[in-house]
Design an enzyme around this catalytic site. Structure first.
Site, mmCIF file in Angstrom:
data_model
loop_
_atom_site.group_PDB
_atom_site.id
_atom_site.type_symbol
_atom_site.label_atom_id
_atom_site.label_comp_id
_atom_site.label_asym_id
_atom_site.label_seq_id
_atom_site.Cartn_x
_atom_site.Cartn_y
_atom_site.Cartn_z
ATOM 1 N N LYS A 111 0.759 -1.091 0.175
ATOM 2 C CA LYS A 111 -0.092 -0.307 -0.029
ATOM 3 C C LYS A 111 1.002 1.278 0.281
ATOM 4 C CE LYS A 111 -4.243 -1.715 1.853
ATOM 5 N NZ LYS A 111 -5.438 -1.448 2.863
ATOM 6 N N LYS A 195 -7.785 -8.001 -10.706
ATOM 7 C CA LYS A 195 -8.839 -8.244 -9.873
ATOM 8 C C LYS A 195 -9.893 -6.822 -10.324
ATOM 9 C CE LYS A 195 -8.796 -8.887 -5.636
ATOM 10 N NZ LYS A 195 -8.746 -8.909 -3.980
ATOM 11 N N LYS A 198 -12.703 -1.024 -7.212
ATOM 12 C CA LYS A 198 -13.188 0.310 -7.226
ATOM 13 C C LYS A 198 -12.296 1.238 -7.941
ATOM 14 C CE LYS A 198 -11.981 1.643 -2.635
ATOM 15 N NZ LYS A 198 -11.388 3.204 -3.025
#
Length: 333
Positions: A111, A195, A198
């Site tokens: 991240k 994947k 959003k």
């Protein structure tokens, strides 16, 4: 009865991957466990959130859980920031966990990426807060996906070290991972190697939980495929990521093995299979979408559900936190 704890971040744009990968499984667990489900808004602010959007996303996630079948009367549904035990216990666990343990957490590296020096301390200490989420309720089981297995192991390490450090044998249970069968990995409708996300720049790449029936049909009709018909056996999906993705979605929504879907639809051209998939997606998701919309139009109801859930969660967590403070050596009021 054994106790399950799980949570999801209110980051908006809920999609089919969120539903099949987590929420639907949580609904099923209600039959066999005492369930505590949490909108983890403290975790969400480890990266910047616009305050108005965060409030809307908290309500949307809660609405999606209720619309999907989570029962906030029989079980507990709340948002994390309303129960102070999470933050208090996380600080104690920050003093139990070791720097070396956190340095091994791969999710922080992923991240933070190249900007880890500018990442928040909260993002780095995220696993300690996750441990507090679970152990504040002495949860016995935690449903986990691939990206959370390492964090659950850290939770067990923290629980073990706390018990040993304070000679409090078995104070915290070592929560067990709950593996709910083969994971449904939902991929992008535009690129079967990625994947569903959003953050994808194309809305056509994902099936949103807020999409109406016409939008769902359009997205499936335009989903990327290849020129070959569906195979009759799973081996025939090798090297065909888009075909595998659509078959996987159909199988997951119908609660069937992929092999059974291919036995039924093998040899079918994608134009026909997409229509069958559309029928299934609309049948399964449209009622949830409609109920979500109804609930989102009544924010006072959502707020009341979360507040009541927070009271019930607090009633479990506060006595445990008080015991923790006694063990650590703090003065309790």
């Amino acid at each position: 009865m054994q106790r399950v704890f799980s949570g999801a971040q209110p980051t908006g744009n809920l999609h089919l991957g969120n539903y099949l990968g987590a929420i639907r499984n949580w609904v099923a667990l209600q039959n066999d466990f005492e369930c505590i489900y949490c909108v983890v808004d403290l975790h969400a602010i480890t990266v910047w959130q616009e305050p108005g959007e965060l409030r809307a996303n908290i309500r949307e996630l809660a609405a999606s859980m209720i619309a999907s079948g989570i029962d906030p009367e029989k079980h507990i549904l709340f948002n994390q920031s309303q129960v102070s035990a999470h933050a208090e216990l996380a600080w104690i666990f920050n003093c139990v966990a070791r720097i070396g343990w956190l340095n091994r957490m791969t999710q922080f590296k992923e991240k933070a990426g190249k900007h880890r020096e500018n990442a928040s301390l909260g993002l780095y200490a995220y696993p300690s807060l996750m441990a507090a989420d679970i152990l504040a309720y002495k949860a016995t089981h935690v449903p986990v996906g691939e990206d959370q297995k390492q964090h659950l192991e850290l939770t067990r390490d923290i629980a073990t070290k706390f018990n040993n450090d304070f000679s409090a044998e078995d104070f915290f249970p070592l929560p067990e991972p709950l593996i709910l069968g083969p994971a449904t990995r939902v991929m992008s409708l535009r690129d079967g190697s990625k994947k569903m996300s959003k953050s994808d720049s194309s809305d056509m790449a994902r099936i949103n939980m807020t999409d109406d029936a016409d939008t769902l049909a359009k997205k499936i009709r335009k989903a990327k495929t290849d020129a070959e018909p569906l195979p009759s056996e799973a081996d025939g999906l090798e090297g065909r990521p888009e075909a595998r993705n659509l078959v996987t979605i159909y199988a997951a929504l119908m609660d069937k093995p992929v092999a059974d879907v291919l036995a039924e639809h093998g040899g079918t051209q994608f134009s026909g299979f997409k229509q069958a998939l559309t029928d299934v997606v609309v049948d399964k998701l449209a009622p949830i979408t409609e109920e979500m919309a109804r609930l989102k139009n009544d924010p006072s109801y959502i707020d009341a559900v979360l507040a009541k859930g927070a009271e019930r969660a607090d009633a479990i967590a506060q006595p445990i936190l008080r015991e923790v403070k006694e063990v650590v050596g703090f003065l309790n009021r």
